[in-house]
Write an enzyme that holds these catalytic residues in place. Sequence first.
Site, PDB file in Angstrom:
ATOM      1  CG  ASP A 171     -34.693  -9.593 -51.427  1.00  0.00           C
ATOM      2  OD1 ASP A 171     -35.909  -9.831 -51.330  1.00  0.00           O
ATOM      3  OD2 ASP A 171     -34.071  -8.887 -50.617  1.00  0.00           O
TER       4      ASP A 171
ATOM      5  CG  HIS B 152     -38.095  -8.131 -49.078  1.00  0.00           C
ATOM      6  ND1 HIS B 152     -36.761  -8.457 -49.209  1.00  0.00           N
ATOM      7  CD2 HIS B 152     -38.259  -7.749 -47.788  1.00  0.00           C
ATOM      8  CE1 HIS B 152     -36.144  -8.273 -48.051  1.00  0.00           C
ATOM      9  NE2 HIS B 152     -37.031  -7.844 -47.171  1.00  0.00           N
TER      10      HIS B 152
ATOM     11  CB  SER C  47     -35.251  -6.200 -45.183  1.00  0.00           C
ATOM     12  OG  SER C  47     -35.322  -7.555 -44.870  1.00  0.00           O
TER      13      SER C  47
END
Length: 732
Positions: A137, A201, A525
């Site tokens: 990520d 994220h 996600s």
Amino acid sequence: MALSWFLLLSLTISTLLNIGLYSAAQDNRKAYIVYMGDSPKDEVSMAQLHVNMLQNVVGSDIAPGSPLHSYKRSFNGFVAKLTEKEAQEMAGKEGVVSVFPSEKQELHTTRSWDFIGFPQQVKRSALESDIIIGVIDTGIWPQSSSFDDKGFGPPPSKWKGSCQVSSNFSCNNKIIGAKYYKSDGFFVKGEILSPLDSNGHGTHTASAAAGGLVSGASFFGFGLGTARGGVPSARLAVYKVCWPDEGCQDADILAAFDDAIADGVDIISVSLGSYARDYFQNSIAVGAFHAMRKGILTSTSAGNDPSSLTNFSPWSISVAASTMDRNFVTNVQLGNDKIYEGTSINTFDMKNKQFPVIYGGDAPNTTANYDSSLSRYCFGDSLDKNLVKGKIVLCDGYTLGTGAQSAGAVGVVMSGGASGKLADTYPLPLSSLSLEDSAKLYIYLNSSRKPSASIWKSKEKSDKLVPYIASYSSRGPNPITPNILKPDLAAPGAYILAAWPPYISVSRIEGDNRIAAYNILSGTSMACPHASAAAAYVKSFHPTWSPAAIKSSLMTTAKPMTADINSEAEFAYGSGLINPLKAAYPGLVYDIDENDYVNFLCGRYNAKLLKIITGNSKSSCPKGGDGTASDLNYPAFVVSASPLESIDHVFNRTVTNVGSPTSTYKANLVAPPGLEITVNPSVLSFTSVGEKLSYAVTVQGTVARKVVVSASLVWDDGTCQVRSPIVVYVPT
């Protein structure tokens, strides 16, 4: 003397020309991945092989530092800058499986785990702390309370990875490894050159999967409760492949897979994706295939575009985003006291103060040559600051609010702009109204002498229709192999509260100075790490199970969902909503080994390529024809059909007993009118754990013009219900 001068001049011109030609050639090149299948044992000779291959194709025009990266720990290949012609030539070389561009992939919890029936006090295996989840990520913020290593012992002995320590980053016994990747070597000024999260994220997804228990977590008071991951005792290994300006490059994603597999992770979680490409021209599919060969299951996000599924390889899990019973509403109150309910996550409080309202189309920035056709959408610089400053702007369509913010607006009302979009946080007070309510606001705006409005702070609201699949979640069918069900299952992916770096704005928009330790995000996600954690939970009880067995347990125990809201049915939610508690004890599993996948791949690739991919010179395709999707021992059944044409399709499956040693399962079928479905045999009697029994499902009949027709098969022994969806669909 004159001759020497002439020769010198000639050499100088020649050199300059060569430099010019070299520069021009480099300008026409871009990064390509040369994938060469299984990795030989000699890493040194492999690296030299890559250089030799590149020189053979490029010749003396090879760029300094080439290749950009060599994959050699878990599979074979390299990254190099090539012209399109050179890439085509490289693809024809002996030992090359595929050559494809390194393109940018997109980045696709106090309540979510309780919502799916997985409370904090569930039974847990002592081996949970030996499970390692690899997260590919944007990096991670290790100082978050969610990653506190208090009570953790040293990393498991199987761990072979490392931590790239820097002045702003170090690992602990929770985050046991971390690396960052940038194959092109180009860094933009200000980028964080360490595994430290540069976007937020990665921190969010990692904590959703394996974050520890943190009480009193919230996002400015929203979602107040105990934040936790699904497997809070599991370890994390972090692989940073995404960067603020360049996104997530395929070359770096493959490098992360190469390391993660060799490092010894148990589950790989990848909340990234982009375009639908052939299995071995897709970095995530390639990496997941080699992970599967080493006993590692890869969990992927299905994608955030309902028209395009991005991750769909049979050997990985593709996860759709479901809603849960937490929702957020943001009301807009007009000067005439009318109140309209909108959506957003708005932490700002106007305290009911009324502000003037203006329509973006009535405030074009004419000095910059904008007219109402653009200013109505509130694009950047399209609005006249003199007309907009201090007002709430009504904008047509979706906007982040940055255009209005830069023009001095105090708030934004979107006209139907969030329809099908992710629920999100914005840099100023904002609410998205339906087109119908926006029309009423527009009428009020044009009929009032001094129109005004106030945007309320958001409120949490219960959604009684849940669970259903979010509008943004990608839908099937599988674009490469339509008869393999995708997505596989659904997990919570809307309004998920998880950890966040306090040095990154909560909206990730310049000018928004709000920071928080926890943030609320939506998307597949966020669904992906829920499946990653559920897979890790199952593996903690069954450490020797194959990736396919773990995946089967998740799919066959999922809670059935309804097509009442999601007309795409299984192509929206797969087998259903994930149910980790039941998945640990599924009763039966549909196992698939590497040879089964190779037989399946015979339907798309020749035996020579498959030998390169597997490194097995004995790999071969079944006699009498190619493998088909119907032959793969998948825990779901999909058949395509033409309207009103007769269907007669047989699926062969084998189940392995992982429940009671002596057990008898009976087949229960649910079929809609027009379809006749039979199972032979309809009773399976086991006498030992690990015993395998086979059966056949026959689907006959016709379907009308309905796009998706759903049925199901449940094997029931009175204790375990092993459910598989049966889908008949008409391709559109």
